[in-house]
Scaffold this active site. Structure first.
Site, PDB file in Angstrom:
ATOM      1  N   ARG A  31     -22.648  19.509  -2.456  1.00 21.29           N
ATOM      2  CA  ARG A  31     -22.982  18.079  -2.341  1.00 21.29           C
ATOM      3  C   ARG A  31     -23.640  17.763  -1.006  1.00 21.29           C
ATOM      4  O   ARG A  31     -24.523  16.903  -0.937  1.00 21.29           O
ATOM      5  CB  ARG A  31     -21.725  17.234  -2.501  1.00 21.29           C
ATOM      6  CG  ARG A  31     -21.271  17.207  -3.938  1.00 21.29           C
ATOM      7  CD  ARG A  31     -20.027  16.394  -4.093  1.00 21.29           C
ATOM      8  NE  ARG A  31     -19.754  16.160  -5.493  1.00 21.29           N
ATOM      9  CZ  ARG A  31     -18.539  15.964  -5.989  1.00 21.29           C
ATOM     10  NH1 ARG A  31     -17.494  15.980  -5.188  1.00 21.29           N
ATOM     11  NH2 ARG A  31     -18.372  15.755  -7.268  1.00 21.29           N
ATOM     12  N   LYS A 202     -10.409  17.087 -23.742  1.00 27.58           N
ATOM     13  CA  LYS A 202     -10.054  16.039 -24.702  1.00 27.58           C
ATOM     14  C   LYS A 202     -11.238  15.438 -25.444  1.00 27.58           C
ATOM     15  O   LYS A 202     -12.289  15.204 -24.847  1.00 27.58           O
ATOM     16  CB  LYS A 202      -9.365  14.903 -23.950  1.00 27.58           C
ATOM     17  CG  LYS A 202      -8.042  15.288 -23.353  1.00 27.58           C
ATOM     18  CD  LYS A 202      -7.529  14.095 -22.610  1.00 27.58           C
ATOM     19  CE  LYS A 202      -6.173  14.345 -22.002  1.00 27.58           C
ATOM     20  NZ  LYS A 202      -5.833  13.246 -21.109  1.00 27.58           N
ATOM     21  N   GLY A 358     -18.259  18.277 -13.623  1.00 27.94           N
ATOM     22  CA  GLY A 358     -17.669  19.158 -12.623  1.00 27.94           C
ATOM     23  C   GLY A 358     -17.290  20.541 -13.120  1.00 27.94           C
ATOM     24  O   GLY A 358     -17.659  21.547 -12.525  1.00 27.94           O
ATOM     25  N   GLY A 381     -18.722  12.172 -14.070  1.00 32.43           N
ATOM     26  CA  GLY A 381     -18.581  10.908 -14.784  1.00 32.43           C
ATOM     27  C   GLY A 381     -19.884  10.120 -14.814  1.00 32.43           C
ATOM     28  O   GLY A 381     -20.234   9.500 -15.825  1.00 32.43           O
TER      29      GLY A 381
HETATM   30  P1  AMP Z   1     -13.044  18.190 -18.916  1.00 26.49           P
HETATM   31  O1  AMP Z   1     -12.722  17.684 -17.561  1.00 26.49           O
HETATM   32  O2  AMP Z   1     -12.690  17.270 -20.023  1.00 26.49           O
HETATM   33  O3  AMP Z   1     -14.445  18.733 -19.022  1.00 26.49           O
HETATM   34  O4  AMP Z   1     -12.053  19.395 -19.160  1.00 26.49           O
HETATM   35  C1  AMP Z   1     -12.135  20.584 -18.445  1.00 26.49           C
HETATM   36  C2  AMP Z   1     -10.853  21.328 -18.645  1.00 26.49           C
HETATM   37  O5  AMP Z   1     -10.684  21.612 -20.015  1.00 26.49           O
HETATM   38  C3  AMP Z   1     -10.833  22.658 -17.914  1.00 26.49           C
HETATM   39  O6  AMP Z   1      -9.894  22.587 -16.902  1.00 26.49           O
HETATM   40  C4  AMP Z   1     -10.441  23.635 -18.995  1.00 26.49           C
HETATM   41  O7  AMP Z   1      -9.448  24.537 -18.578  1.00 26.49           O
HETATM   42  C5  AMP Z   1      -9.876  22.752 -20.091  1.00 26.49           C
HETATM   43  N1  AMP Z   1      -9.938  23.412 -21.389  1.00 26.49           N
HETATM   44  C6  AMP Z   1     -10.994  24.013 -21.952  1.00 26.49           C
HETATM   45  N2  AMP Z   1     -10.648  24.585 -23.121  1.00 26.49           N
HETATM   46  C7  AMP Z   1      -9.330  24.337 -23.321  1.00 26.49           C
HETATM   47  C8  AMP Z   1      -8.392  24.672 -24.331  1.00 26.49           C
HETATM   48  N3  AMP Z   1      -8.758  25.389 -25.401  1.00 26.49           N
HETATM   49  N4  AMP Z   1      -7.136  24.258 -24.195  1.00 26.49           N
HETATM   50  C9  AMP Z   1      -6.760  23.537 -23.113  1.00 26.49           C
HETATM   51  N5  AMP Z   1      -7.594  23.187 -22.121  1.00 26.49           N
HETATM   52  C10 AMP Z   1      -8.864  23.574 -22.221  1.00 26.49           C
END
Ligand code: AMP
Length: 402
Positions: A31, A202, A358, A381
């Protein structure tokens, strides 16, 4: 940047929210490096630069006695490194408003750079407070917003402060302009096929993005924790995999909406299954809709990797947001590293690729392919909201009429 900076003080909102270890060592200076072109350009034009930024969440992580942890969240920790990057002695003041800070900024000479202390030491920052923004504005004759990572927040230093400068005296910085130009390449008539790869934990975080993507992409390749909500919604057996029960209906609606608009949403055919959420829990490769009770999917499997690769190789525009597995665990990083590889290969063949968010940026850095994609966004975001079609307050504030 169309402003004349010669002989004037530019108040620049940068994003120096860099990760630090417990000794204050900078773990990743991306950054900071990305902010250099704007600062250098202003100095080269004969201006001076007053930099302001936040660092971490000092209001949320206070000391036990309720006071702000001024050491842990101090921007003083990055002054030396910034000086070496800019090859000039950066001055620092341990406040972002007040007499002492104002005296420093008022006496700044052409070519000099001053870094103000963390704007989030004041609760007024996150509230977008008018008086606080007015006090910040006193540091500059011009205002430049170059902090894409916080452009989606209507904070005092990112948004409110702009109104204390005339339209002709405020502008987006070079980094922010570049972010928008690259995102627009995707939003405005992208070369086709256009493919989005979406992962992360999620579905609930990405619903608006998926809805918007359905309007303009050809393929959406789903991975990561959110796959399992879709698979369960379709009647699959997902064991103990991550699932958002409240979103099962919505997941089905998204699949229907995509079908109606001729957009293919692909779910991973196979999954790397684990007995617990840890690196040493590998259990085997299974069909994603047949994960046993007591097991959970932590990465996409080899069939999914191959299928996603084939689609990515045929694509002319590619967006990647979110890792397709728990890439932080070495044994479940293969899928995300393979996606990074596929995108790098397709880019070499002429596709335009944008990686944002990120964790996908960390994954592409980990794969060593960061230099082989077209553009890496500094905003998680903010990039999501921009792609969702939302107006970002930090950008809008620059272009408002006086
Ligand atoms: P996000 O911030 O929503 O992009 O989520 C990123 C996070 O999702 C990372 O820390 C990953 O470890 C987690 N992640 C990816 N695949 C899975 C999975 N199959 N089960 C649980 N967490 C996951």
């Amino acid at each position: 940047m169309t402003i004349d900076f010669n002989g004037r003080r530019a108040l620049i909102r940068v994003d120096f929210n860099v990760p630090l270890d417990k000794d204050g060592k900078i773990l990743d200076d991306t950054r900071m490096r990305k902010a250099l072109p704007t600062i250098r350009s202003i100095i080269d034009q004969g201006g001076s630069a007053v930099l302001m930024s936040h660092l971490g969440r000092p209001q949320k992580k206070k000391n036990e006695d309720g006071s702000i942890n001024r050491k842990k969240f101090s921007l003083r920790q990055i002054v030396q490194h910034l000086s070496s990057l800019l090859e000039t002695d950066v001055q620092f003041v341990d406040d972002c408003v007040g007499e002492k800070a104002l005296e420093k900024s008022t006496n700044l000479k052409a070519g000099e750079v001053l870094l103000l202390e963390n704007t989030r030491f004041y609760p007024e920052e996150a509230k977008g407070d008018d008086d606080f923004a007015a006090r910040l504005s006193k540091h500059g004759d011009t205002y430049v917003n170059d902090a894409f990572g916080t452009a989606h927040r209507a904070h005092a230093s990112t948004t409110t402060v702009a109104k204390f400068f005339k339209r002709k005296d405020r502008t987006l910085g070079l980094l922010l302009e570049n972010e928008i130009q690259n995102a627009d390449k995707i939003l405005n008539s992208p070369n086709r096929p256009c493919t989005a790869i979406l992962g992360g934990a999620k579905v609930s975080d990405k619903i608006q993005l998926i809805e918007k993507l359905i309007d303009f992409v050809n393929f959406i390749l789903i991975g990561g924790g959110m796959s399992y909500t879709f698979i369960k919604a379709k009647g699959g057996q997902i064991g103990n995999s991550l699932c958002e029960e409240d979103y099962l209906d919505l997941a089905l609606e998204l699949l229907e909406k995509a079908k109606a608009q001729n957009v293919e949403i692909l779910l991973p055919e196979d999954t790397v299954s684990a007995t617990s959420f840890s690196n040493d829990s590998y259990s085997g490769i299974v069909d994603t809709d047949r994960i046993q009770d007591g097991e959970m999917g932590l990465d996409i499997g080899p069939k999914a990797i191959a299928k996603y690769d084939a689609i990515i190789q045929d694509s002319k525009t590619i967006i990647w947001n979110g890792p397709v597995g728990v890439f932080e665990f070495e044994n479940f990083a293969k899928g995300s590293l393979a996606i990074a590889d596929s995108i790098a290969k397709a880019t070499k063949k002429g596709a335009f690729s944008l990686v944002g968010g990120g964790d996908s940026v960390s994954a592409i850095n980990q794969s060593g392919k960061a230099d082989e994609v077209s553009f890496i966004s500094t905003g998680g975001g903010a990039m999501l909201e921009y792609l969702e079609g939302k107006k970002l307050p930090g950008i809008a504030a620059i272009f408002n009429e006086d």
